[in-house]
Design a protein around this motif. Sequence first.
Motif, PDB file in Angstrom:
ATOM      1  N   ALA A 262       5.217  10.714  -8.108  1.00 11.38           N
ATOM      2  CA  ALA A 262       5.448  12.145  -7.883  1.00 11.38           C
ATOM      3  C   ALA A 262       4.841  12.587  -6.550  1.00 11.38           C
ATOM      4  O   ALA A 262       5.420  13.408  -5.824  1.00 11.38           O
ATOM      5  CB  ALA A 262       4.855  12.959  -9.029  1.00 11.38           C
ATOM      6  N   ALA A 263       3.671  12.018  -6.211  1.00 10.69           N
ATOM      7  CA  ALA A 263       3.008  12.368  -4.942  1.00 10.69           C
ATOM      8  C   ALA A 263       3.823  11.895  -3.750  1.00 10.69           C
ATOM      9  O   ALA A 263       3.989  12.622  -2.761  1.00 10.69           O
ATOM     10  CB  ALA A 263       1.605  11.760  -4.907  1.00 10.69           C
ATOM     11  N   TYR A 264       4.346  10.675  -3.832  1.00 13.29           N
ATOM     12  CA  TYR A 264       5.178  10.155  -2.735  1.00 13.29           C
ATOM     13  C   TYR A 264       6.441  11.000  -2.568  1.00 13.29           C
ATOM     14  O   TYR A 264       6.834  11.328  -1.447  1.00 13.29           O
ATOM     15  CB  TYR A 264       5.565   8.701  -2.998  1.00 13.29           C
ATOM     16  CG  TYR A 264       4.427   7.716  -2.901  1.00 13.29           C
ATOM     17  CD1 TYR A 264       3.593   7.682  -1.786  1.00 13.29           C
ATOM     18  CD2 TYR A 264       4.176   6.797  -3.928  1.00 13.29           C
ATOM     19  CE1 TYR A 264       2.550   6.778  -1.699  1.00 13.29           C
ATOM     20  CE2 TYR A 264       3.141   5.877  -3.842  1.00 13.29           C
ATOM     21  CZ  TYR A 264       2.326   5.873  -2.737  1.00 13.29           C
ATOM     22  OH  TYR A 264       1.297   4.974  -2.646  1.00 13.29           O
ATOM     23  N   LEU A 265       7.079  11.346  -3.673  1.00 12.69           N
ATOM     24  CA  LEU A 265       8.306  12.136  -3.616  1.00 12.69           C
ATOM     25  C   LEU A 265       8.034  13.531  -3.066  1.00 12.69           C
ATOM     26  O   LEU A 265       8.819  14.081  -2.295  1.00 12.69           O
ATOM     27  CB  LEU A 265       8.955  12.216  -5.005  1.00 12.69           C
ATOM     28  CG  LEU A 265       9.557  10.904  -5.535  1.00 12.69           C
ATOM     29  CD1 LEU A 265       9.919  11.048  -7.011  1.00 12.69           C
ATOM     30  CD2 LEU A 265      10.789  10.522  -4.723  1.00 12.69           C
ATOM     31  N   SER A 266       6.890  14.108  -3.481  1.00 16.89           N
ATOM     32  CA  SER A 266       6.528  15.439  -2.993  1.00 16.89           C
ATOM     33  C   SER A 266       6.252  15.417  -1.494  1.00 16.89           C
ATOM     34  O   SER A 266       6.708  16.308  -0.754  1.00 16.89           O
ATOM     35  CB  SER A 266       5.291  15.936  -3.746  1.00 16.89           C
ATOM     36  OG  SER A 266       4.854  17.182  -3.239  1.00 16.89           O
ATOM     37  N   ALA A 267       5.514  14.401  -1.033  1.00 16.74           N
ATOM     38  CA  ALA A 267       5.226  14.287   0.399  1.00 16.74           C
ATOM     39  C   ALA A 267       6.514  14.068   1.184  1.00 16.74           C
ATOM     40  O   ALA A 267       6.704  14.638   2.269  1.00 16.74           O
ATOM     41  CB  ALA A 267       4.255  13.140   0.648  1.00 16.74           C
ATOM     42  N   ALA A 268       7.414  13.247   0.633  1.00 18.08           N
ATOM     43  CA  ALA A 268       8.695  13.006   1.297  1.00 18.08           C
ATOM     44  C   ALA A 268       9.484  14.297   1.430  1.00 18.08           C
ATOM     45  O   ALA A 268      10.119  14.563   2.456  1.00 18.08           O
ATOM     46  CB  ALA A 268       9.494  11.965   0.523  1.00 18.08           C
ATOM     47  N   SER A 269       9.422  15.124   0.378  1.00 21.57           N
ATOM     48  CA  SER A 269      10.107  16.415   0.418  1.00 21.57           C
ATOM     49  C   SER A 269       9.500  17.323   1.482  1.00 21.57           C
ATOM     50  O   SER A 269      10.223  18.018   2.211  1.00 21.57           O
ATOM     51  CB  SER A 269      10.023  17.080  -0.956  1.00 21.57           C
ATOM     52  OG  SER A 269      10.645  18.339  -0.944  1.00 21.57           O
TER      53      SER A 269
END
Length: 543
Positions: A262-269
């Motif tokens: 979730a952290a990786y996806l949020s940072a990517a967003s």
Amino acid sequence: MNVVPEPLPGGSALARDYINNYEKVGHLYGGDFRNVESREKRAEWLDNNEGFRADRAQVTDYLRTYNQKHNSHDAVVASLRLLAQPGTLVITGGQQSGLFTGPLLVVYKAMTTILAAKEAGERLGRPVVPLFWIAGEDHDWDEVNHTYVLNRTQEISRIKIEKSAEVRASVSDLKIEAESWLQSVEQLDGLLQESEFKPQIMEFVRESSLNASNMTDAFAKLMGSLFGKFGLILLDSADPSLRRLEQPMFSSLILQNDELEAAYLSAASDITASGYELQADVTPGNANLFYIHEGARILLHKKDDLFTDRKGVVSFSREELLDILNNHPERFSNNVLTRPLMQDYVLPVLATVLGQGELSYWAIPRQAFETIGGQMPLIIPRMSFTLVEGTLHKHMDKYQLTFEDVHQGLHDKRQQWLAAQDELELGRRFEETKATFLAMYEPLIEQLGSIQSGLLKLGNNNKDKIIDQISFLEGKAQDAMEKQNEAALRQWERIEQSLMPLGKLQERVYNIMYYMNRYGTAWLDELMTIPADYSGTHRMIYM
């Protein structure tokens, strides 16, 4: 040596803004090493979170054993003695192991790491040691199995080494036979011109390579030969002895895998919302961990509450994976998004040295650091250079060429220069001849068509053949012009091949051994005296 800044366009928009406009992208990173206040805050956080990391004494013991084997210099022993003391910080740099150290950028990354550690220690008034993190766990063999040098005739030559197995294993686990090492070393010996320094250069190349069973060991020995005297500590990320120390962090990466995803996806967003492209894949369901199965390094994904690979070769529950980790930590390996977390767990990292591509994808793990209770380290842009030998510099002055000209490609300027050598103005005269011929011949053809229609077609075919013959003679005249200016054109070619080989920056292609062979080992010492610059600006070194 004369060092001159040469700002170059290039790199991703995110990397360019990090280097030139940090305020715009600061929310995507943990801090800027170039800011003294950021260094002090990071150092304070590391002091207060010593318990977050692996045991300092155990890590130092491991590093002492590894470096004694590959990098046993007194200055390294002194660095390790400092690292064992609470409060000592680390500047890291890292790269895959490459043949004969790989491209020059590896050398420049090590330089940046050493100089940044020295400066940080002086500014902070406390020990800061340099460490090079060898990414031996990576499995991209085709990226590291070759290197390039300028040969005796100043042409680009590629040296490639073969491995004994086809398995998709970590580079550190791929055995290289003695015969393959011997072939590559002899090829390098044959390509390098004779010089007063060559016997010494080839001696330490042979010692490092012929006594190594894999690419990483040879790389470590060569890097130790070059940089051990500056206190640069080496670490192999694939070393089984290191895996046991990393086990607690691997456990966190498994237990908190969903939160990390979730952290990786949020940072990517956040990155894409800020108008930048992602420089590494961030896909839902990716565990961002590799598992070593029967020697092969396979990426794990999550499916139906299981950790598996795309082909279904392995499949584990979270509990099974943790049990394997407890008994066989050597079976686990990081990817590009979890390696920053692991590096920060193993070492008290004040800052890490990154190239422009790495600068971009390191923004993705920022939130992941916080997820596991850590904090993103500071980032230092790697120093970047192009070496310009004295003869080349004279040739560039002779033809009024700038490095920007070379960087953009010399084809058009070379043709313009060649045209200017045409004192007979052959190009213009051939064009005039064609135009005059057509002006006289085409009306005649039309008149012949009025006599007989077949003559029109025959006349046009005849016209085309004559034009082709004139063009053929023009080409031969052009060839003769080039032959007449052959020596000068070779100078143009050498400028391009030396400074922008294969259409890339020199530092991304050529190996350091060519320059060591020409200028000796003392040249590296001189290189290390160049003032440090963490602005990300490319610089020309005029030899």
